[in-house]
Design a protein around this motif. Structure first.
Motif, PDB file in Angstrom:
ATOM      1  N   MET A  80      -7.371  -8.517 -28.439  1.00  0.00           N
ATOM      2  CA  MET A  80      -8.325  -9.179 -27.394  1.00  0.00           C
ATOM      3  C   MET A  80      -8.473  -8.329 -26.283  1.00  0.00           C
ATOM      4  N   THR A  81      -7.127  -7.915 -25.591  1.00  0.00           N
ATOM      5  CA  THR A  81      -7.262  -6.968 -23.915  1.00  0.00           C
ATOM      6  C   THR A  81      -7.779  -5.777 -23.992  1.00  0.00           C
ATOM      7  N   LYS A  82      -8.414  -5.275 -24.569  1.00  0.00           N
ATOM      8  CA  LYS A  82      -8.681  -3.663 -25.572  1.00  0.00           C
ATOM      9  C   LYS A  82     -10.282  -4.094 -25.449  1.00  0.00           C
ATOM     10  N   TRP A  83     -10.641  -5.397 -26.418  1.00  0.00           N
ATOM     11  CA  TRP A  83     -12.023  -5.349 -26.694  1.00  0.00           C
ATOM     12  C   TRP A  83     -12.624  -6.303 -25.172  1.00  0.00           C
ATOM     13  N   ILE A  84     -12.109  -7.005 -24.476  1.00  0.00           N
ATOM     14  CA  ILE A  84     -12.691  -7.671 -23.225  1.00  0.00           C
ATOM     15  C   ILE A  84     -12.724  -6.338 -22.096  1.00  0.00           C
ATOM     16  N   GLU A  85     -11.503  -5.482 -22.057  1.00  0.00           N
ATOM     17  CA  GLU A  85     -11.433  -4.479 -21.066  1.00  0.00           C
ATOM     18  C   GLU A  85     -12.640  -3.546 -20.750  1.00  0.00           C
TER      19      GLU A  85
END
Length: 120
Positions: A80-85
């Motif tokens: 999720m963090t990679k996608w949001i970032e």
């Protein structure tokens, strides 16, 4: 067609009860009964919520004697963090370009220079 892993995670977290369970599991492992305690729902309903979280890869259950604690799988948050970032960086770049454009526009809000009136 099965949903992609990211869609399953976001769908699982769309429910406030499941988000609360994830927040509680971030503090430490808990049994189904411990997770069910603050809610006015049956243990079966909590088990259904946990199944959704488990299918999304957010939690796992171990077979530690009869206790069977539920464990938060924090690595899933990396997805999720990679996608949001990625989208955060794109938005920041757009704002930087907009700032550059706005800085290049002459400031029309400056007060006009006062001119002396000529005697008539």
């Amino acid at each position: 067609m099965a949903a992609d892993p990211l869609s399953r995670v976001f769908a699982a977290l769309a429910d406030p009860t499941r988000r609360d369970m994830v927040a509680r599991l971030a503090v430490g492992d808990a049994t189904v009964g411990e997770l069910a305690a603050p809610y006015d729902v049956t243990v079966q309903a909590v088990s259904k919520h946990l199944r959704v979280l488990e299918d999304a890869g957010l939690v796992s259950r171990s077979r530690e004697a009869q206790r069977r604690p539920v464990h938060l799988e924090a690595e899933v948050f990396d997805l999720m963090t990679k996608w949001i970032e990625r989208y955060r960086r794109q938005a920041e770049e757009r704002y930087r370009r907009l700032d550059d454009v706005l800085r290049s526009i002459p400031d029309d809000d400056a007060p006009p220079i006062a001119q002396e009136e000529s005697p008539s």
